[in-house]
Scaffold this motif. Structure first.
Motif, PDB file in Angstrom:
ATOM      1  N   ILE A  19      22.772   4.124   2.463  1.00  0.00           N
ATOM      2  CA  ILE A  19      21.846   5.438   2.587  1.00  0.00           C
ATOM      3  C   ILE A  19      21.891   6.240   0.645  1.00  0.00           C
ATOM      4  N   ALA A  20      23.124   6.491   0.608  1.00  0.00           N
ATOM      5  CA  ALA A  20      23.112   6.766  -0.875  1.00  0.00           C
ATOM      6  C   ALA A  20      22.123   5.719  -2.199  1.00  0.00           C
ATOM      7  N   LYS A  21      22.471   5.014  -1.653  1.00  0.00           N
ATOM      8  CA  LYS A  21      21.894   3.935  -3.167  1.00  0.00           C
ATOM      9  C   LYS A  21      20.440   3.785  -2.330  1.00  0.00           C
ATOM     10  N   ALA A  22      19.720   4.130  -1.174  1.00  0.00           N
ATOM     11  CA  ALA A  22      18.738   4.001  -0.831  1.00  0.00           C
ATOM     12  C   ALA A  22      17.556   5.336  -1.427  1.00  0.00           C
ATOM     13  N   GLU A  23      19.034   6.616  -1.104  1.00  0.00           N
ATOM     14  CA  GLU A  23      18.821   8.133  -1.283  1.00  0.00           C
ATOM     15  C   GLU A  23      18.295   8.571  -2.631  1.00  0.00           C
ATOM     16  N   LYS A  24      19.103   7.442  -3.589  1.00  0.00           N
ATOM     17  CA  LYS A  24      19.265   7.495  -5.211  1.00  0.00           C
ATOM     18  C   LYS A  24      17.425   7.066  -5.671  1.00  0.00           C
ATOM     19  N   LYS A  25      17.317   5.518  -5.369  1.00  0.00           N
ATOM     20  CA  LYS A  25      15.822   4.706  -5.257  1.00  0.00           C
ATOM     21  C   LYS A  25      15.056   5.939  -4.654  1.00  0.00           C
ATOM     22  N   LEU A  26      15.379   6.088  -3.552  1.00  0.00           N
ATOM     23  CA  LEU A  26      13.571   7.001  -2.680  1.00  0.00           C
ATOM     24  C   LEU A  26      14.165   8.281  -3.823  1.00  0.00           C
ATOM     25  N   LYS A  27      14.467   8.579  -4.572  1.00  0.00           N
ATOM     26  CA  LYS A  27      14.086  10.069  -5.104  1.00  0.00           C
ATOM     27  C   LYS A  27      13.214   9.434  -7.068  1.00  0.00           C
ATOM     28  N   GLU A  28      13.174   8.102  -6.998  1.00  0.00           N
ATOM     29  CA  GLU A  28      12.779   8.013  -8.296  1.00  0.00           C
ATOM     30  C   GLU A  28      11.780   7.449  -8.098  1.00  0.00           C
ATOM     31  N   GLN A  29      11.279   6.678  -6.475  1.00  0.00           N
ATOM     32  CA  GLN A  29       9.939   6.183  -6.078  1.00  0.00           C
ATOM     33  C   GLN A  29       9.031   7.803  -5.948  1.00  0.00           C
ATOM     34  N   LEU A  30      10.066   8.416  -5.928  1.00  0.00           N
ATOM     35  CA  LEU A  30       9.055   9.972  -5.453  1.00  0.00           C
ATOM     36  C   LEU A  30       7.923   9.997  -6.275  1.00  0.00           C
ATOM     37  N   LYS A  31       8.489   9.411  -7.162  1.00  0.00           N
ATOM     38  CA  LYS A  31       7.617   9.738  -9.026  1.00  0.00           C
ATOM     39  C   LYS A  31       6.263   9.933  -9.082  1.00  0.00           C
ATOM     40  N   VAL A  32       5.082   8.171  -8.467  1.00  0.00           N
ATOM     41  CA  VAL A  32       4.826   7.821  -8.065  1.00  0.00           C
ATOM     42  C   VAL A  32       3.804   8.212  -6.857  1.00  0.00           C
ATOM     43  N   VAL A  33       4.482   8.175  -5.500  1.00  0.00           N
ATOM     44  CA  VAL A  33       3.944   9.386  -4.465  1.00  0.00           C
ATOM     45  C   VAL A  33       3.283   9.727  -4.232  1.00  0.00           C
ATOM     46  N   ASP A  34       2.125  10.036  -3.900  1.00  0.00           N
ATOM     47  CA  ASP A  34       0.610  10.846  -3.762  1.00  0.00           C
ATOM     48  C   ASP A  34       1.015  12.128  -2.670  1.00  0.00           C
ATOM     49  N   VAL A  35       1.962  11.607  -1.047  1.00  0.00           N
ATOM     50  CA  VAL A  35       1.806  12.217   0.187  1.00  0.00           C
ATOM     51  C   VAL A  35       3.041  11.292   0.584  1.00  0.00           C
ATOM     52  N   VAL A  36       3.552  12.424   1.183  1.00  0.00           N
ATOM     53  CA  VAL A  36       5.006  11.838   1.714  1.00  0.00           C
ATOM     54  C   VAL A  36       4.753  12.510   4.329  1.00  0.00           C
ATOM     55  N   LEU A  37       5.487  11.205   4.839  1.00  0.00           N
ATOM     56  CA  LEU A  37       5.017  11.452   5.606  1.00  0.00           C
ATOM     57  C   LEU A  37       6.825  11.529   6.630  1.00  0.00           C
ATOM     58  N   GLU A  38       7.053  13.145   6.816  1.00  0.00           N
ATOM     59  CA  GLU A  38       7.997  12.965   7.294  1.00  0.00           C
ATOM     60  C   GLU A  38       8.076  13.497   8.653  1.00  0.00           C
ATOM     61  N   VAL A  39       8.530  12.363   9.091  1.00  0.00           N
ATOM     62  CA  VAL A  39       8.868  11.455  10.455  1.00  0.00           C
ATOM     63  C   VAL A  39       9.436  12.136  11.729  1.00  0.00           C
ATOM     64  N   ARG A  40       9.959  13.140  12.628  1.00  0.00           N
ATOM     65  CA  ARG A  40      11.355  13.358  12.801  1.00  0.00           C
ATOM     66  C   ARG A  40      11.230  13.110  14.642  1.00  0.00           C
ATOM     67  N   ASP A  41      12.305  13.446  15.034  1.00  0.00           N
ATOM     68  CA  ASP A  41      12.150  13.294  16.387  1.00  0.00           C
ATOM     69  C   ASP A  41      12.000  14.270  17.260  1.00  0.00           C
ATOM     70  N   ALA A  42      10.811  14.626  18.253  1.00  0.00           N
ATOM     71  CA  ALA A  42       9.922  14.813  18.776  1.00  0.00           C
ATOM     72  C   ALA A  42      10.949  15.904  19.873  1.00  0.00           C
ATOM     73  N   ARG A  43      12.158  15.467  20.551  1.00  0.00           N
ATOM     74  CA  ARG A  43      13.345  16.380  21.274  1.00  0.00           C
ATOM     75  C   ARG A  43      13.841  16.903  20.328  1.00  0.00           C
ATOM     76  N   ILE A  44      14.228  16.790  18.864  1.00  0.00           N
ATOM     77  CA  ILE A  44      15.320  17.217  18.030  1.00  0.00           C
ATOM     78  C   ILE A  44      14.599  17.592  16.914  1.00  0.00           C
ATOM     79  N   PRO A  45      13.268  18.771  17.262  1.00  0.00           N
ATOM     80  CA  PRO A  45      12.294  18.447  15.419  1.00  0.00           C
ATOM     81  C   PRO A  45      12.584  19.220  14.068  1.00  0.00           C
ATOM     82  N   MET A  46      13.956  20.100  14.736  1.00  0.00           N
ATOM     83  CA  MET A  46      14.367  20.923  13.994  1.00  0.00           C
ATOM     84  C   MET A  46      15.141  20.288  13.399  1.00  0.00           C
ATOM     85  N   SER A  47      16.279  19.914  14.145  1.00  0.00           N
ATOM     86  CA  SER A  47      17.929  18.794  14.101  1.00  0.00           C
ATOM     87  C   SER A  47      17.948  17.474  12.880  1.00  0.00           C
TER      88      SER A  47
END
Length: 302
Positions: A19-47
């Motif tokens: 997860i640590a490695k993926a988070e680093k790569k994700l931050k790099e990829q976000l530079k070329v991303v237009d839209v973020v789909l944030e997926v949450r669990d409907a049973r615990i949308p805040m957590s």
């Protein structure tokens, strides 16, 4: 409701190396991303909201997706929709497993990128597909969602946290490309109330928690919600399933009493059964979170 006071001796922490490695790569990829789909669990949308997400995405377009629509009731959906609208957000509910409401989500992602191609056109550039990234905690259904958007299975998807381990681009259509990312969680789970709910919902690795403590916390949560918002839960859900009600017990005491009543005193087996039955929907459609203002209003009415 503060559950952590009872469970603070068993702090839940889970942060696999990938997860640590993926988070680093994700931050790099976000530079070329237009839209973020944030997926949450409907049973615990805040957590299931990552506390650093807004810092990462800045002013990029974001679409809020509450997956597992099938595991909450229409009343709960209505309460959360109202709450999010009051906070200037429009949630899109999906059931990725069954493919419910996927078309509306794809359209929302494309609409969020329309401005991008209008800008490109004004500069004399050709349009290109909108680049969207799917971000969320482990096991909230991101890969299943992408498979539904694409219409065929291309991303490994399984009912256990941490299956997706790398980032990959998937072309959904001429208008939309999606980046699937591994589940991301905070480096430290500072909010242990949220961590307990993640464990109950099987949204973090099971090696990070004690089944008996989490099952006890689950029953305490049910008792609390039945007190402040009983109309949002199935009636007598524990009694209906086990022929053994919880009204005279704390969560921990109920776990022990139920073990004696049904499972020959085997507390661990009882804890696993409670959690499995909840996760499979066998106890009914149960939210573990409701907007605090709703609970307060309900207590005032009663």
């Amino acid at each position: 409701m503060g559950l952590t006071q009872n469970y603070k001796l068993n702090v839940i922490q889970w942060y696999p190396g990938h997860i640590a490695k993926a988070e680093k790569k994700l931050k790099e990829q976000l530079k070329v991303v237009d839209v973020v789909l944030e997926v949450r669990d409907a049973r615990i949308p805040m957590s299931t909201h990552h506390p650093q997400l807004f810092d990462w995405i800045g002013n990029k377009s974001r679409v809020l997706v509450l997956n597992r629509l099938d595991m909450i009731s229409p009343q709960v959906r209505h309460v959360w929709t109202d709450w999010f609208k009051q906070n200037n957000e429009v949630p899109y509910y999906t059931n990725a497993k069954q493919g419910q409401c996927i078309e509306a989500l794809a359209k929302a992602a494309q609409d969020a990128g329309i401005e991008l191609n209008q800008r490109r056109k004004s500069r004399g550039m050709l349009p290109r597909p909108v680049r969207a990234v799917v971000i969320g905690f482990p096991n909230v259904g991101k890969s299943a969602l992408i498979n539904r958007l694409l219409g065929k299975r291309v991303v490994e998807s399984a009912a256990r946290p941490g299956v997706t381990r790398s980032l990959r681009w998937v072309r959904i259509s001429d208008q939309l490309e999606l980046l699937d990312s591994p589940g991301i969680i905070p480096l430290r789970l500072e909010n242990q109330d949220a961590a307990v709910k993640l464990a109950i919902c099987d949204d973090i690795g099971n090696a990070s928690y004690d089944n008996q403590l989490i099952a006890s916390a689950f029953v305490d949560t049910i008792i609390y919600l039945e007190a402040v918002a009983s109309n949002l839960l199935p009636k007598n859900l524990l009694k209906n399933r086990y022929n053994f009600g919880s009204s005279d017990y704390t969560g921990e005491a109920y776990l022990h009493a139920l073990a004696e009543y049904r499972y020959n005193g085997d507390i661990e087996r009882t804890a696993r059964q409670l959690l499995t039955d909840f996760r499979k929907g066998l106890l009914g459609k149960i939210p573990l979170e409701i907007p605090s203002q709703f609970a307060n209003e309900h207590q005032e009415i009663n």
